[in-house]
Design a protein around this motif. Structure first.
Motif, PDB file in Angstrom:
ATOM      1  N   ILE A 133      -2.306  -9.129   9.793  1.00 24.15           N
ATOM      2  CA  ILE A 133      -3.192  -8.301  10.230  1.00 24.15           C
ATOM      3  C   ILE A 133      -2.691  -6.782  10.589  1.00 24.15           C
ATOM      4  N   LEU A 134      -3.014  -6.010   9.663  1.00 19.91           N
ATOM      5  CA  LEU A 134      -2.418  -4.495   9.677  1.00 19.91           C
ATOM      6  C   LEU A 134      -3.325  -3.652  10.483  1.00 19.91           C
ATOM      7  N   GLY A 135      -3.092  -3.109  11.473  1.00 24.36           N
ATOM      8  CA  GLY A 135      -4.074  -2.136  12.100  1.00 24.36           C
ATOM      9  C   GLY A 135      -4.344  -0.794  11.553  1.00 24.36           C
ATOM     10  N   ASP A 136      -3.318  -0.238  10.866  1.00 24.87           N
ATOM     11  CA  ASP A 136      -3.544   0.724  10.109  1.00 24.87           C
ATOM     12  C   ASP A 136      -2.800   0.514   9.019  1.00 24.87           C
ATOM     13  N   ALA A 137      -3.455   0.208   7.762  1.00 27.83           N
ATOM     14  CA  ALA A 137      -2.724  -0.323   6.714  1.00 27.83           C
ATOM     15  C   ALA A 137      -2.163   0.641   5.763  1.00 27.83           C
ATOM     16  N   GLY A 138      -2.953   2.040   6.286  1.00 27.27           N
ATOM     17  CA  GLY A 138      -2.297   3.058   5.192  1.00 27.27           C
ATOM     18  C   GLY A 138      -0.940   3.627   5.739  1.00 27.27           C
ATOM     19  N   ALA A 139      -0.441   3.251   6.750  1.00 27.76           N
ATOM     20  CA  ALA A 139       0.874   3.440   7.190  1.00 27.76           C
ATOM     21  C   ALA A 139       2.091   2.320   7.094  1.00 27.76           C
ATOM     22  N   ILE A 140       1.497   1.277   6.129  1.00 29.70           N
ATOM     23  CA  ILE A 140       2.385   0.189   5.884  1.00 29.70           C
ATOM     24  C   ILE A 140       2.738  -0.004   4.504  1.00 29.70           C
ATOM     25  N   GLN A 141       3.962  -0.190   4.102  1.00 29.45           N
ATOM     26  CA  GLN A 141       4.494  -0.694   2.916  1.00 29.45           C
ATOM     27  C   GLN A 141       4.939  -2.220   2.985  1.00 29.45           C
ATOM     28  N   LEU A 142       4.687  -2.848   1.946  1.00 24.38           N
ATOM     29  CA  LEU A 142       4.801  -4.363   2.140  1.00 24.38           C
ATOM     30  C   LEU A 142       5.738  -4.578   0.915  1.00 24.38           C
ATOM     31  N   TYR A 143       6.431  -5.577   1.207  1.00 23.25           N
ATOM     32  CA  TYR A 143       7.492  -6.264   0.268  1.00 23.25           C
ATOM     33  C   TYR A 143       7.333  -7.675   0.072  1.00 23.25           C
ATOM     34  N   VAL A 144       6.806  -8.542  -0.647  1.00 20.91           N
ATOM     35  CA  VAL A 144       6.456  -9.879  -0.957  1.00 20.91           C
ATOM     36  C   VAL A 144       7.367 -10.675  -1.852  1.00 20.91           C
ATOM     37  N   ASN A 145       8.084 -11.678  -1.209  1.00 21.51           N
ATOM     38  CA  ASN A 145       9.099 -12.032  -1.955  1.00 21.51           C
ATOM     39  C   ASN A 145       9.958 -11.246  -2.821  1.00 21.51           C
ATOM     40  N   GLY A 146      10.517  -9.966  -2.041  1.00 25.70           N
ATOM     41  CA  GLY A 146      11.272  -9.123  -2.970  1.00 25.70           C
ATOM     42  C   GLY A 146      10.594  -8.133  -3.687  1.00 25.70           C
ATOM     43  N   LYS A 147       9.419  -8.063  -3.688  1.00 23.56           N
ATOM     44  CA  LYS A 147       8.714  -7.202  -4.614  1.00 23.56           C
ATOM     45  C   LYS A 147       7.774  -6.609  -3.861  1.00 23.56           C
ATOM     46  N   LYS A 148       7.549  -5.197  -4.438  1.00 25.44           N
ATOM     47  CA  LYS A 148       6.677  -4.314  -3.601  1.00 25.44           C
ATOM     48  C   LYS A 148       5.321  -4.366  -3.922  1.00 25.44           C
ATOM     49  N   ILE A 149       4.439  -4.512  -3.017  1.00 24.21           N
ATOM     50  CA  ILE A 149       3.025  -4.597  -3.234  1.00 24.21           C
ATOM     51  C   ILE A 149       2.428  -3.277  -3.566  1.00 24.21           C
ATOM     52  N   GLU A 150       1.885  -2.948  -4.547  1.00 25.54           N
ATOM     53  CA  GLU A 150       1.208  -1.696  -4.857  1.00 25.54           C
ATOM     54  C   GLU A 150      -0.103  -1.355  -4.424  1.00 25.54           C
ATOM     55  N   ASP A 151      -0.749  -2.118  -3.535  1.00 25.96           N
ATOM     56  CA  ASP A 151      -2.401  -2.067  -3.251  1.00 25.96           C
ATOM     57  C   ASP A 151      -2.142  -0.499  -2.506  1.00 25.96           C
ATOM     58  N   GLN A 152      -3.224   0.131  -2.768  1.00 26.88           N
ATOM     59  CA  GLN A 152      -3.659   1.418  -2.160  1.00 26.88           C
ATOM     60  C   GLN A 152      -4.327   1.301  -0.732  1.00 26.88           C
ATOM     61  N   PHE A 153      -3.555   1.144   0.240  1.00 28.75           N
ATOM     62  CA  PHE A 153      -4.323   0.866   1.602  1.00 28.75           C
ATOM     63  C   PHE A 153      -4.881   2.415   2.314  1.00 28.75           C
ATOM     64  N   GLN A 154      -5.956   2.369   2.612  1.00 28.74           N
ATOM     65  CA  GLN A 154      -6.475   3.819   3.369  1.00 28.74           C
ATOM     66  C   GLN A 154      -5.869   3.805   4.639  1.00 28.74           C
ATOM     67  N   PRO A 155      -5.884   5.282   5.225  1.00 25.78           N
ATOM     68  CA  PRO A 155      -5.125   5.283   6.316  1.00 25.78           C
ATOM     69  C   PRO A 155      -6.437   5.012   7.325  1.00 25.78           C
ATOM     70  N   GLY A 156      -5.878   4.416   8.500  1.00 27.33           N
ATOM     71  CA  GLY A 156      -6.744   3.695   9.532  1.00 27.33           C
ATOM     72  C   GLY A 156      -7.437   2.550   9.350  1.00 27.33           C
ATOM     73  N   ALA A 157      -7.493   1.975   7.920  1.00 30.16           N
ATOM     74  CA  ALA A 157      -8.100   0.629   7.384  1.00 30.16           C
ATOM     75  C   ALA A 157      -7.360  -0.393   8.127  1.00 30.16           C
ATOM     76  N   VAL A 158      -8.137  -1.404   8.562  1.00 30.27           N
ATOM     77  CA  VAL A 158      -7.571  -2.541   9.102  1.00 30.27           C
ATOM     78  C   VAL A 158      -7.763  -3.632   7.865  1.00 30.27           C
ATOM     79  N   GLU A 159      -6.494  -4.291   7.614  1.00 26.21           N
ATOM     80  CA  GLU A 159      -6.443  -5.339   6.475  1.00 26.21           C
ATOM     81  C   GLU A 159      -6.097  -6.797   7.157  1.00 26.21           C
ATOM     82  N   ARG A 160      -6.558  -7.488   6.466  1.00 26.22           N
ATOM     83  CA  ARG A 160      -6.160  -9.122   6.787  1.00 26.22           C
ATOM     84  C   ARG A 160      -5.547  -9.795   5.457  1.00 26.22           C
ATOM     85  N   LEU A 161      -4.413  -9.940   5.426  1.00 23.79           N
ATOM     86  CA  LEU A 161      -3.762 -10.364   4.385  1.00 23.79           C
ATOM     87  C   LEU A 161      -2.785 -11.766   4.588  1.00 23.79           C
ATOM     88  N   THR A 162      -2.933 -12.530   3.273  1.00 21.21           N
ATOM     89  CA  THR A 162      -2.126 -14.085   3.245  1.00 21.21           C
ATOM     90  C   THR A 162      -1.422 -13.932   2.026  1.00 21.21           C
TER      91      THR A 162
END
Length: 279
Positions: free
Chosen positions: A241-270
């Protein structure tokens, strides 16, 4: 015919001696019987106990508790049975040593003032003091615990990209050190194939994050400051759960996630072992 008082008028008045006069108790009893009242009725009307009424009618004034009380009972009984209490009170005074001397009031009040007052323990004050101590202890523990958590978070957090770049020694000649390239697809091979690995970085600002494993066990729940990163690993999946997804960069299994999260958006990811892809 003689003029004047007749011999009958000159007879002396009959003198009733004190010995022939009935006692106070006898007089009260005779008056009660003449009034057709029972001891129970007199007792109920005067609030003088039955046993005490019987004792007074038998001229036993000991149970009264003193002359003052005896006189009060005589007055009440006499009025109830319909006789004047004054002669009976005078007769009682003559037979029992006269009227009692009044008791000075000042010594009684003085004794009452100097009598020490016994006070029990103040349980209310003791309980308030105990509550204050407990609240102070809890507050102190919470402050110390918060300081410890902050220190632990600072130690657990991995090295940030900015920190790595600043810590790297500059090569001779004044040229800046080459920047570390972003993880590419080849980095997937370096990640464990039997696990899911998620790295959460905050290069653009700070954000609150929460991470749980596939059993729902909390891996992290707190604030990720700017420049910090966290790495989570599980055998099956990672729930984020990301409280401000726009400030976050994710790497999953060594690969960068290219989703364009909006600043201030709350994201629930699995994410699972087959990703990278947003859950």
């Amino acid at each position: 015919m003689s003029i004047g008082n007749s011999p009958e008028d000159e007879r002396p008045f009959e003198d009733v001696s004190e010995e022939a006069r009935p006692s106070v108790g006898r007089a009260l009893k005779d008056a009660r019987l003449a009034a057709g009242l029972t001891v129970d009725e007199v007792s109920a009307a005067t609030r003088v106990r039955i046993a005490l009424v019987q004792a007074i009618e038998a001229d036993d004034f000991g149970p009264c508790g003193g002359d003052v009380y005896a006189r009060g009972h005589i007055r009440a009984l006499a009025r109830e049975v319909g006789v004047d209490p004054a002669p009976l009170l005078d007769q009682y005074a003559a037979e029992h040593g006269g009227r009692p001397a009044p008791t000075p009031a000042a010594p009684l009040f003085e004794a009452e003032r100097i009598r020490p007052e016994r006070r029990g323990p103040n349980w209310t004050a003791a309980m308030v003091a105990a509550i204050v101590v407990v609240i102070g202890f809890v507050g102190f523990t919470a402050v110390k615990g918060g300081d410890s958590d902050d220190s632990a978070k600072a130690q657990v957090g991995g090295a940030t990209p900015g920190a790595s770049a600043s810590a790297s020694p500059k090569p001779k000649g004044g040229k800046p050190a080459a920047q570390k390239p972003a993880p590419s697809d080849s980095a997937i091979a370096a990640a464990p194939q039997d696990k899911v690995t998620v790295q959460v970085s905050a290069p653009n600002g700070r954000s609150w994050i929460s991470a749980k494993d596939h059993n729902g066990r909390m891996l992290f729940d707190g604030l990720l400051n700017k420049g910090e990163s966290k790495t989570f690993q599980d055998s099956t999946k990672i729930n984020l759960i990301l409280g401000d997804a726009g400030a976050i960069q994710l790497y999953v299994n060594g690969k960068k996630i290219e989703d364009q999260f909006q600043p201030g958006a709350v994201e629930r990811l699995t994410y699972t072992k087959g990703d990278p892809q947003a859950g």
